[in-house]
Scaffold this motif. Structure first.
Motif, PDB file in Angstrom:
ATOM      1  N   SER A  95     -16.734   5.743  -5.740  1.00 36.14           N
ATOM      2  CA  SER A  95     -17.383   5.306  -4.686  1.00 36.14           C
ATOM      3  C   SER A  95     -15.303   5.958  -4.222  1.00 36.14           C
ATOM      4  O   SER A  95     -14.787   6.494  -4.863  1.00 36.14           O
ATOM      5  CB  SER A  95     -17.964   4.576  -3.895  1.00 36.14           C
ATOM      6  OG  SER A  95     -16.660   3.139  -4.367  1.00 36.14           O
ATOM      7  N   ASP A  96     -15.881   6.356  -3.382  1.00 40.39           N
ATOM      8  CA  ASP A  96     -14.668   6.540  -1.994  1.00 40.39           C
ATOM      9  C   ASP A  96     -14.217   5.247  -1.717  1.00 40.39           C
ATOM     10  O   ASP A  96     -12.492   5.680  -0.963  1.00 40.39           O
ATOM     11  CB  ASP A  96     -14.782   6.927  -1.050  1.00 40.39           C
ATOM     12  CG  ASP A  96     -15.724   9.282  -0.849  1.00 40.39           C
ATOM     13  OD1 ASP A  96     -15.356   9.219  -1.793  1.00 40.39           O
ATOM     14  OD2 ASP A  96     -16.542   9.202  -0.119  1.00 40.39           O
ATOM     15  N   MET A  97     -14.207   4.501  -2.100  1.00 42.23           N
ATOM     16  CA  MET A  97     -13.609   3.083  -2.086  1.00 42.23           C
ATOM     17  C   MET A  97     -12.150   2.737  -2.563  1.00 42.23           C
ATOM     18  O   MET A  97     -12.492   2.473  -3.971  1.00 42.23           O
ATOM     19  CB  MET A  97     -14.210   2.071  -2.293  1.00 42.23           C
ATOM     20  CG  MET A  97     -15.208   1.393  -0.711  1.00 42.23           C
ATOM     21  SD  MET A  97     -14.690   1.797   0.193  1.00 42.23           S
ATOM     22  CE  MET A  97     -14.100   0.319   0.552  1.00 42.23           C
ATOM     23  N   ALA A  98     -11.470   3.047  -2.517  1.00 42.37           N
ATOM     24  CA  ALA A  98      -9.509   2.916  -3.229  1.00 42.37           C
ATOM     25  C   ALA A  98      -9.211   2.172  -3.305  1.00 42.37           C
ATOM     26  O   ALA A  98      -9.770   1.153  -1.585  1.00 42.37           O
ATOM     27  CB  ALA A  98      -9.534   4.072  -3.003  1.00 42.37           C
ATOM     28  N   SER A  99      -8.069   1.208  -4.298  1.00 38.95           N
ATOM     29  CA  SER A  99      -7.673   0.357  -4.065  1.00 38.95           C
ATOM     30  C   SER A  99      -6.771   0.252  -2.478  1.00 38.95           C
ATOM     31  O   SER A  99      -6.233   1.978  -2.478  1.00 38.95           O
ATOM     32  CB  SER A  99      -6.822  -0.737  -4.859  1.00 38.95           C
ATOM     33  OG  SER A  99      -6.152   0.873  -5.968  1.00 38.95           O
ATOM     34  N   THR A 100      -6.318  -0.759  -2.582  1.00 40.57           N
ATOM     35  CA  THR A 100      -5.090  -0.615  -1.091  1.00 40.57           C
ATOM     36  C   THR A 100      -3.753  -0.101  -1.996  1.00 40.57           C
ATOM     37  O   THR A 100      -3.524  -0.939  -3.627  1.00 40.57           O
ATOM     38  CB  THR A 100      -4.276  -1.785  -0.248  1.00 40.57           C
ATOM     39  OG1 THR A 100      -5.382  -1.831   0.033  1.00 40.57           O
ATOM     40  CG2 THR A 100      -3.236  -1.904   0.461  1.00 40.57           C
ATOM     41  N   PRO A 101      -3.361   0.939  -1.977  1.00 37.80           N
ATOM     42  CA  PRO A 101      -1.845   1.487  -2.731  1.00 37.80           C
ATOM     43  C   PRO A 101      -1.271   0.554  -2.879  1.00 37.80           C
ATOM     44  O   PRO A 101      -0.283  -0.267  -2.235  1.00 37.80           O
ATOM     45  CB  PRO A 101      -1.311   2.617  -2.041  1.00 37.80           C
ATOM     46  CG  PRO A 101      -2.597   2.985  -0.994  1.00 37.80           C
ATOM     47  CD  PRO A 101      -3.191   2.043  -0.785  1.00 37.80           C
ATOM     48  N   GLU A 102      -0.467   0.483  -4.780  1.00 41.14           N
ATOM     49  CA  GLU A 102       0.563  -0.742  -4.684  1.00 41.14           C
ATOM     50  C   GLU A 102       1.616  -0.295  -5.234  1.00 41.14           C
ATOM     51  O   GLU A 102       1.648   0.756  -6.049  1.00 41.14           O
ATOM     52  CB  GLU A 102      -0.156  -2.030  -5.743  1.00 41.14           C
ATOM     53  CG  GLU A 102      -1.243  -3.112  -4.895  1.00 41.14           C
ATOM     54  CD  GLU A 102      -1.580  -3.238  -5.708  1.00 41.14           C
ATOM     55  OE1 GLU A 102      -1.447  -3.726  -6.831  1.00 41.14           O
ATOM     56  OE2 GLU A 102      -3.087  -4.556  -5.551  1.00 41.14           O
ATOM     57  N   ASP A 103       3.039  -0.011  -5.003  1.00 39.29           N
ATOM     58  CA  ASP A 103       3.964   0.141  -5.110  1.00 39.29           C
ATOM     59  C   ASP A 103       4.898  -0.220  -7.028  1.00 39.29           C
ATOM     60  O   ASP A 103       4.248  -1.731  -6.481  1.00 39.29           O
ATOM     61  CB  ASP A 103       5.365   0.015  -5.082  1.00 39.29           C
ATOM     62  CG  ASP A 103       5.049   1.291  -3.875  1.00 39.29           C
ATOM     63  OD1 ASP A 103       4.357   2.019  -3.411  1.00 39.29           O
ATOM     64  OD2 ASP A 103       6.242   1.122  -2.420  1.00 39.29           O
ATOM     65  N   TRP A 104       5.391   0.046  -8.014  1.00 40.63           N
ATOM     66  CA  TRP A 104       4.966  -0.624  -9.182  1.00 40.63           C
ATOM     67  C   TRP A 104       6.377  -0.118  -9.803  1.00 40.63           C
ATOM     68  O   TRP A 104       6.828   1.617  -9.525  1.00 40.63           O
ATOM     69  CB  TRP A 104       4.048  -0.594 -10.221  1.00 40.63           C
ATOM     70  CG  TRP A 104       3.519   0.209 -10.725  1.00 40.63           C
ATOM     71  CD1 TRP A 104       2.989   1.648  -9.839  1.00 40.63           C
ATOM     72  CD2 TRP A 104       3.971   1.090 -11.982  1.00 40.63           C
ATOM     73  NE1 TRP A 104       2.550   2.056 -10.822  1.00 40.63           N
ATOM     74  CE2 TRP A 104       3.620   2.418 -12.198  1.00 40.63           C
ATOM     75  CE3 TRP A 104       4.582   1.011 -12.904  1.00 40.63           C
ATOM     76  CZ2 TRP A 104       3.015   3.247 -13.196  1.00 40.63           C
ATOM     77  CZ3 TRP A 104       4.797   1.179 -14.280  1.00 40.63           C
ATOM     78  CH2 TRP A 104       3.967   2.435 -13.941  1.00 40.63           C
ATOM     79  N   SER A 105       7.473  -0.430 -10.389  1.00 41.00           N
ATOM     80  CA  SER A 105       8.562   0.917 -11.355  1.00 41.00           C
ATOM     81  C   SER A 105       8.476  -0.305 -12.494  1.00 41.00           C
ATOM     82  O   SER A 105       8.483  -1.535 -13.362  1.00 41.00           O
ATOM     83  CB  SER A 105       9.908  -0.005 -10.621  1.00 41.00           C
ATOM     84  OG  SER A 105      10.342  -1.438  -9.968  1.00 41.00           O
ATOM     85  N   VAL A 106       9.106   0.525 -13.554  1.00 47.38           N
ATOM     86  CA  VAL A 106      10.155   0.414 -14.329  1.00 47.38           C
ATOM     87  C   VAL A 106      10.757   0.365 -14.924  1.00 47.38           C
ATOM     88  O   VAL A 106      11.504  -0.915 -15.724  1.00 47.38           O
ATOM     89  CB  VAL A 106       9.787   1.342 -15.806  1.00 47.38           C
ATOM     90  CG1 VAL A 106       9.923   1.245 -17.116  1.00 47.38           C
ATOM     91  CG2 VAL A 106       7.092   1.027 -15.841  1.00 47.38           C
ATOM     92  N   VAL A 107      11.798   0.936 -13.769  1.00 48.57           N
ATOM     93  CA  VAL A 107      13.421   1.414 -13.550  1.00 48.57           C
ATOM     94  C   VAL A 107      13.653   0.977 -12.301  1.00 48.57           C
ATOM     95  O   VAL A 107      12.864   2.059 -11.485  1.00 48.57           O
ATOM     96  CB  VAL A 107      13.811   2.942 -14.857  1.00 48.57           C
ATOM     97  CG1 VAL A 107      13.709   2.643 -16.122  1.00 48.57           C
ATOM     98  CG2 VAL A 107      12.460   3.865 -14.264  1.00 48.57           C
ATOM     99  N   GLU A 108      14.262   0.650 -12.358  1.00 50.36           N
ATOM    100  CA  GLU A 108      15.369   0.587 -10.880  1.00 50.36           C
ATOM    101  C   GLU A 108      15.432   1.910  -9.433  1.00 50.36           C
ATOM    102  O   GLU A 108      15.124   2.014  -8.184  1.00 50.36           O
ATOM    103  CB  GLU A 108      16.504  -0.090 -10.393  1.00 50.36           C
ATOM    104  CG  GLU A 108      16.990  -1.050 -11.333  1.00 50.36           C
ATOM    105  CD  GLU A 108      17.265  -2.220 -10.901  1.00 50.36           C
ATOM    106  OE1 GLU A 108      18.748  -1.467 -10.635  1.00 50.36           O
ATOM    107  OE2 GLU A 108      18.286  -3.213 -11.426  1.00 50.36           O
ATOM    108  N   PHE A 109      15.749   2.967 -10.240  1.00 50.46           N
ATOM    109  CA  PHE A 109      15.310   4.174  -9.752  1.00 50.46           C
ATOM    110  C   PHE A 109      14.237   5.051  -9.282  1.00 50.46           C
ATOM    111  O   PHE A 109      14.498   5.983  -8.888  1.00 50.46           O
ATOM    112  CB  PHE A 109      16.625   4.662 -10.617  1.00 50.46           C
ATOM    113  CG  PHE A 109      16.793   5.398 -11.907  1.00 50.46           C
ATOM    114  CD1 PHE A 109      15.858   6.648 -12.504  1.00 50.46           C
ATOM    115  CD2 PHE A 109      17.050   4.759 -13.136  1.00 50.46           C
ATOM    116  CE1 PHE A 109      14.998   7.173 -13.330  1.00 50.46           C
ATOM    117  CE2 PHE A 109      16.808   5.143 -13.622  1.00 50.46           C
ATOM    118  CZ  PHE A 109      16.005   6.846 -15.109  1.00 50.46           C
TER     119      PHE A 109
END
Length: 271
Positions: free
Chosen positions: A209-223
């Motif tokens: 559907s067009d129902m996407a999750s709320t965008p979430e930030d993530w990282s593996v390396v700090e930069f």
């Protein structure tokens, strides 16, 4: 699955021969299929018998399969997670991927068949991936043979098919990452600057559907911070995920490893 089961049974009846043959073609020494070939990197500490998840990774333009099997952000991820890395060689160091069912699509299927004859492959964990032109090739294989090859997930990096294309088949899951400032294969913005557009093809193919999750930030390396948007209400339990980042045309540190951890049900680690 019937196709894969038959191929796996061929391996079962002659496991010693299969592994002996595979031991002669790894890293710089490719495995031959007629006049074509692919490279192999076995995971660290493999016991030579346990079934292996497989990642088929397609190299970028003017590269060969010898690069992915020694690339820290590719083989560095697979070898630590018990995943067999397969890196086919494109003709003239590129891929024929803009139209359906090219000779390279059949080559990809032939590679998987040959790998199954050489190794005890886990048929529930077959992944295809690629970077740049190789990502487009991975998309093409998933689009044309996603069901026939029982592809558990597509892992695309900085390259997509034309997003208005219809696919005959699809993988069970699609994941893609793309830099917003990519100036080699530009980020495919949608109407009115829609940043979820790069995976529209898979959302349509998998009945999301067009129902996407709320965008979430993530990282593996700090930069480097990535932003994930996902669709988990697709038909038959399929899923689609899109990671974006503020950079350009590259394989993000730890991205392949993070996807494999999630798909294999492992705690996320780096590298």
């Amino acid at each position: 699955m019937r196709y894969l089961f038959c191929l796996l049974m061929l391996w079962v009846v002659s496991p010693t021969f299969g592994h002996a043959a595979s031991s002669r073609c790894q890293l710089d020494v490719p495995c031959a299929i007629g006049d074509r070939s692919y490279h192999v990197k076995e995971p660290d500490g493999w016991d030579g018998a346990s079934p292996l998840p497989v990642l088929i990774h397609f190299h970028g333009w003017q590269r060969t399969g010898a690069l992915p099997v020694q690339h820290q952000r590719i083989s560095g991820a697979t070898r630590l997670r018990g995943v067999l890395l397969i890196a086919p060689n494109g003709l003239r160091k590129t891929w024929n991927m803009w139209s359906p069912e090219t000779e390279d699509v059949q080559f990809a299927a032939d590679v998987l068949k040959d790998v199954i004859n050489r190794y005890p492959v886990d048929p529930d964990y077959i992944f295809v991936s690629g970077y740049s032109y190789g990502s487009i090739m991975a998309w093409r294989v998933a689009c044309d043979r996603g069901e026939a090859m029982n592809i558990r997930a597509l892992l695309g990096i900085s390259g997509t098919l034309r997003l208005d294309e219809g696919c005959a088949e699809a993988p069970k899951e699609a994941r893609h990452v793309h830099g917003l400032k990519d100036n080699v294969l530009d980020f495919p913005y949608g109407p009115e600057g829609d940043t979820t557009y790069p995976v529209k093809l898979w959302r349509d193919a998998l009945g999301c559907s067009d129902m996407a999750s709320t965008p979430e930030d993530w990282s593996v390396v700090e930069f480097l911070t990535l932003t994930r948007t996902s669709w988990s209400d697709c038909a038959g339990g399929a899923q689609v995920a899109l990671d974006t980042h503020p950079g350009g045309h590259f394989i993000p540190h730890g991205w392949i490893g993070r996807q494999l951890d999630e798909l294999l049900g492992r705690p996320p680690t780096y590298p």
